[in-house]
Enzyme design. Structure first.
Site, mmCIF file in Angstrom:
data_model
loop_
_atom_site.group_PDB
_atom_site.id
_atom_site.type_symbol
_atom_site.label_atom_id
_atom_site.label_comp_id
_atom_site.label_asym_id
_atom_site.label_seq_id
_atom_site.Cartn_x
_atom_site.Cartn_y
_atom_site.Cartn_z
ATOM 1 N N ARG A 155 31.358 -110.811 6.607
ATOM 2 C CA ARG A 155 29.994 -110.837 7.130
ATOM 3 C C ARG A 155 29.131 -111.573 6.108
ATOM 4 O O ARG A 155 29.398 -111.533 4.903
ATOM 5 C CB ARG A 155 29.453 -109.423 7.335
ATOM 6 C CG ARG A 155 30.246 -108.583 8.329
ATOM 7 C CD ARG A 155 29.688 -107.173 8.416
ATOM 8 N NE ARG A 155 30.386 -106.355 9.391
ATOM 9 C CZ ARG A 155 31.427 -105.568 9.101
ATOM 10 N NH1 ARG A 155 31.879 -105.489 7.844
ATOM 11 N NH2 ARG A 155 32.015 -104.858 10.054
ATOM 12 N N LYS A 179 30.288 -102.257 5.891
ATOM 13 C CA LYS A 179 29.434 -101.300 6.593
ATOM 14 C C LYS A 179 29.888 -99.875 6.329
ATOM 15 O O LYS A 179 31.082 -99.607 6.216
ATOM 16 C CB LYS A 179 29.467 -101.575 8.109
ATOM 17 C CG LYS A 179 28.661 -102.794 8.526
ATOM 18 C CD LYS A 179 28.608 -102.897 10.035
ATOM 19 C CE LYS A 179 27.693 -104.030 10.475
ATOM 20 N NZ LYS A 179 27.609 -104.125 11.942
ATOM 21 N N HIS A 251 27.670 -116.155 11.165
ATOM 22 C CA HIS A 251 28.540 -115.277 11.943
ATOM 23 C C HIS A 251 29.553 -116.093 12.746
ATOM 24 O O HIS A 251 30.644 -115.612 13.058
ATOM 25 C CB HIS A 251 27.704 -114.396 12.865
ATOM 26 C CG HIS A 251 28.344 -113.076 13.155
ATOM 27 N ND1 HIS A 251 28.563 -112.120 12.184
ATOM 28 C CD2 HIS A 251 28.837 -112.551 14.305
ATOM 29 C CE1 HIS A 251 29.142 -111.066 12.718
ATOM 30 N NE2 HIS A 251 29.327 -111.298 14.001
ATOM 31 N N ARG A 254 32.732 -116.415 10.966
ATOM 32 C CA ARG A 254 33.527 -115.179 11.093
ATOM 33 C C ARG A 254 34.298 -115.182 12.412
ATOM 34 O O ARG A 254 35.471 -114.803 12.468
ATOM 35 C CB ARG A 254 32.569 -113.998 11.003
ATOM 36 C CG ARG A 254 33.187 -112.606 11.110
ATOM 37 C CD ARG A 254 32.116 -111.594 10.710
ATOM 38 N NE ARG A 254 32.354 -110.250 11.199
ATOM 39 C CZ ARG A 254 33.074 -109.325 10.553
ATOM 40 N NH1 ARG A 254 33.661 -109.631 9.415
ATOM 41 N NH2 ARG A 254 33.213 -108.103 11.045
ATOM 42 N N HIS A 277 36.277 -103.899 11.220
ATOM 43 C CA HIS A 277 35.784 -103.216 12.416
ATOM 44 C C HIS A 277 36.297 -101.784 12.427
ATOM 45 O O HIS A 277 37.510 -101.552 12.328
ATOM 46 C CB HIS A 277 36.261 -103.919 13.691
ATOM 47 C CG HIS A 277 35.566 -105.214 13.957
ATOM 48 N ND1 HIS A 277 36.092 -106.177 14.794
ATOM 49 C CD2 HIS A 277 34.382 -105.723 13.500
ATOM 50 C CE1 HIS A 277 35.265 -107.209 14.839
ATOM 51 N NE2 HIS A 277 34.224 -106.950 14.071
ATOM 52 N N TYR A 286 37.813 -110.709 21.255
ATOM 53 C CA TYR A 286 38.644 -111.897 21.046
ATOM 54 C C TYR A 286 39.893 -111.899 21.915
ATOM 55 O O TYR A 286 40.735 -112.783 21.760
ATOM 56 C CB TYR A 286 39.053 -111.993 19.575
ATOM 57 C CG TYR A 286 37.872 -112.102 18.642
ATOM 58 C CD1 TYR A 286 37.124 -113.269 18.569
ATOM 59 C CD2 TYR A 286 37.494 -111.027 17.844
ATOM 60 C CE1 TYR A 286 36.036 -113.373 17.732
ATOM 61 C CE2 TYR A 286 36.404 -111.120 16.999
ATOM 62 C CZ TYR A 286 35.676 -112.295 16.949
ATOM 63 O OH TYR A 286 34.589 -112.379 16.124
#
Length: 308
Positions: A155, A179, A251, A254, A277, A286
């Site tokens: 990120r 995160k 992004h 990414r 994730h 994806y």
């Protein structure tokens, strides 16, 4: 100021789940909007029923909020009321039967391999074309950032906050704190390591890298380069590479990392881990890549397929 039930919930998120400050602030905004709506209707948050919550969500839709935003608000309400029930503040959870709005999974625009190759070559050309030491350092920095993004799928916030000591020539990976303050291991390509080494050498020559905690230091309050500055530099690079500026964002690099891995046979679970994730459902945006690969395999490899 947040109401008492909301404050208790936010304290739990911080203490027990280790939620990031931005995550907690987002929950606070969403829940305080809900509390304001209850106050306007003179409803008690500890006794509100499912009909009142459904009416609140309907009001958000009528106000023109996007389905994704409403779904996020409902998620906050579910977690909040689950907390109230678990802690014994109320005897039921009125959100358990609520259905959220149907969200459409939007497939992001993805750079092609040719786009990425052109982008990296243009970044290299920028180094050769630099006329001053400062311009050369900026070009080396941008080349290192683009190589890192494409090599790792970081990120942009993770990239810019990388510690100065996170990458060295002898190590083929780095540990990223993402995160929720969660750590993950990300592999590095030789090209990315070399690009960072060149940049750091130039930075140290200028004494700009001395005593900095960050790989990409800056004079601002954060201590590292701002994302707005990087986004601006990336758009300019896109223009020089002949790529539409609106289609190239931090992004977007990414997305290219994830899509190109899957196109070349990577497992979806591995890509999930590399991207950081928490839920594979996020990575499944994806799966259009996997679907196309499956069709190609059937077309090219199935023994009963008539190739004419």
């Amino acid at each position: 100021m947040a109401s008492r039930p909301v404050r208790a919930f936010l304290a739990m998120l911080s203490a027990e789940r280790g939620a990031a400050a931005n995550t907690i602030a987002g929950y606070e905004r969403d829940l305080e909007d809900f509390m304001s709506a209850l106050a306007a209707g003179k409803l008690d948050p500890l006794r509100v029923d499912v009909a009142a919550i459904r009416a609140y969500l309907q009001s958000l839709s009528e106000a023109g909020l996007a389905p994704a935003t409403i779904a996020r608000r409902l998620s906050a309400l579910r977690q909040f009321h689950g907390f109230l029930y678990t802690e014994g503040h109320r005897g039921d959870d009125p959100t358990v039967t609520l259905q959220g709005p149907r969200k459409t999974m939007r497939v992001p625009h993805v750079l092609t391999l040719e786009d990425v190759d052109r982008l990296l070559k243009t970044a290299e050309a920028g180094i050769a074309e630099a006329r001053t030491p400062a311009a050369r350092r900026a070009a080396l920095r941008l080349a290192a950032q683009v190589e890192l993004l494409y090599a790792t799928g970081l990120r942009v916030s993770e990239l810019l906050a990388l510690p100065a000591a996170s990458i060295n020539a002898k190590r083929d990976h780095l540990v990223v704190r993402g995160k929720g303050n969660k750590e993950r291991i990300v592999l590095l390509t030789e090209a990315a390591r070399n690009a960072v080494s060149r940049y750091r050498a130039a930075l140290n020559e200028s004494k700009g890298g001395e005593n900095s905690r960050f790989l990409f230091p800056a004079d601002g309050e954060a201590g590292h380069l701002a994302r707005q500055v990087f986004a601006r530099d990336l758009k300019r690079l896109a223009g020089r590479a002949g790529i539409a500026a609106e289609s190239l964002t931090p992004h977007g690099m990414r997305h290219a990392f994830a899509t190109h891995l899957l196109q070349n046979g990577a497992d979806l679970r591995i890509v999930q881990q590399l991207l950081g994730h928490a839920d594979i459902a996020t990575t499944q945006i994806y799966t259009h890549v996997l679907d196309e690969r499956a069709r190609s395999m059937v077309r090219d490899l199935h023994p009963l397929n008539d190739k004419g």
